[in-house]
Design an enzyme around this catalytic site. Sequence first.
Site, mmCIF file in Angstrom:
data_model
loop_
_atom_site.group_PDB
_atom_site.id
_atom_site.type_symbol
_atom_site.label_atom_id
_atom_site.label_comp_id
_atom_site.label_asym_id
_atom_site.label_seq_id
_atom_site.Cartn_x
_atom_site.Cartn_y
_atom_site.Cartn_z
ATOM 1 N N GLY A 276 32.086 37.439 35.566
ATOM 2 C CA GLY A 276 30.989 36.545 35.224
ATOM 3 C C GLY A 276 30.624 35.633 36.375
ATOM 4 C CB SER A 277 28.619 32.601 36.405
ATOM 5 O OG SER A 277 29.209 31.739 35.436
ATOM 6 C CB VAL A 280 31.977 30.957 33.219
ATOM 7 C CG1 VAL A 280 32.911 31.336 32.061
ATOM 8 C CG2 VAL A 280 30.616 30.526 32.661
ATOM 9 N N GLY A 281 34.022 30.891 35.731
ATOM 10 C CA GLY A 281 35.304 31.268 36.317
ATOM 11 C C GLY A 281 36.181 30.060 36.595
ATOM 12 C CD GLU A 298 32.848 41.140 40.056
ATOM 13 O OE1 GLU A 298 32.230 40.357 40.811
ATOM 14 O OE2 GLU A 298 32.304 41.874 39.236
#
Length: 596
Positions: A276-277, A280-281, A298
């Site tokens: 994801g982004s 959010v990571g 990732e």
Amino acid sequence: MALWWSVLVLAFAYAICRFLFMLIPPKVPSIDVDASDVLDDGNQAQENSFIYVPPRGQAQQSGKKVQCYEPATMKYLGYVSALTPTEVKEQVAKVRKAQKMWAKTSFKQRRQFLRILLQYIIRHQALICEISSRDTGKTMVDASLGEIMTTCEKINWLLSEGEKWLKPEYRSSGCSMLHKRARVEFHPLGVIGAIVSWNYPFHNIFNPMLAALFSGNGIVIKISEHASWSGCFYYRIIQSALAAIGAPEDLVEVIPGFAETGEALVSSVDKVIFVGSPGVGKMIMRNASDTLIPVTLELGGKDAFIVCEDIDVDHVAQIAVRAVLQSSGQNCAGAERFYVHRDVYASFVSKVTKIIKSITSGPPLAGKYDMGALCVHEHSEKLEALVNDALDKGAEIVVRGVLGHIGEDAVDQFFPPTVIVNVNHSMRLMQEEAFGPIMPIMKFSSDEEAIKLANDSKYGLGCAVFSGNQTRAREIASQIHCGVAAVNDFAATYMCQSLPFGGVKNSGFGRFGGVEGLRACCLVKSVVEDRWWPLIKTKIPKPIQYPVAENGFEFQESLVEALYGLSMWDRLRALVNVLKMLTEQNSPSSSKKLKD
């Protein structure tokens, strides 16, 4: 002579037998997955065919339901229930119980599970691609390339090499431990938690699931609220394959939901894999720190696509357009920055312009289109903002693709393929991840300048370098700070499932794919044992037994030099000292002194 002929005949016979054995297909049971409720037969109820566009500026979803729509047409597909944190923890507990049984299974049984899945995928390619296309807006060809081929390659690699890389691996025991045997063992971690994105709903579910189960784990996969309709169907395929081999039915869970669902998953599992982004990571990393579990992230990219002057322009232009369309909202984070040598800049722009003019965007199942819709609502507004910022700073649009018949209410779901020139790194378009079909092209004059431009990014997922001199292309690629690199190709690394996949910087860390990704699902345990037990056992030398002798440190000094000295003579001299001290320590007079 007769002996050699006998050996050759036996070897030839063995090779023939092996070849014939390979021609015999393994016995793989077929599975039947009910797809009646996901096939569009044109007889939907009136309320289910209503076209709904969420109000701008408001959350798309609310409450306990995940509403599902076709992004290309906004046709209502249905809804699934979003799991609460309590329900997530219950699901993880069920998987944890099932995993304890699964961890005891053989690789033979796990391979059979993979073969069942592979057989189903091959026989139902059109169905899988159609469902992916309807839920994400991608074309059938893109679905086949990104969903089917990559997943089949992953399964094929695990079937051929997976067991080899999970067996104990013996390592050197070193100079001081020659009497020991050292190895690394790979044990399942327990329950893997995967939070996956919407862009490849089939592969993004199967990719972590295959690695997790083959290495003996259970897995809980939180699917995106933007691709829950397809994800719930793909879950049926997995469940059917597990049932066919008699595996625990709770070994895999696919859970829909929103942010709180993902947060509850992170706090409950033994490892988290996130796609994801970066924003959010970072949140997932903070939450994972509470339980100190490993994380693989990732987080997308801003891949550089470098074109040197000694290339076949027609050939590379075709690859470039494919690369940028793979960067669209309905696909994956592909090439987003194009650096072209000034000697071929004009001809390259001309070629890609011609190709883009031939591309039509529209509902992928409504006709023949090269591009489908953007999956995430209102993403086209972000892309337009990036383009406008570039135009305000001096960039120029040279061509845009054509929009097909897409319906008035769904226009904002489409963004035409766009080529932009006169760009520079002061523009947001060259710094922020676009995730859209925009090709910004910038000139460079030397290899050093191209490398500097490519590294001027907060992302570091991948790159592609094209040159008529492969050594030159390889040298450029080696100096770009990223996780994957393709020389005279684009995205070929991902089709080699023996290779790890992942990035650096804001593109994340950790790897899936290959040996590294498979072993990342394991508890890596170092084991040492006596090599010739019980003939030779570890015995503490007398000088350093308790109470430590007066010459204990002198003994250690000589021992270190005997084992690691650079000169053979120094080693021999130190060894003599070691033996001398051991002899003195074991002599009767020495024992008497100790007693006194």
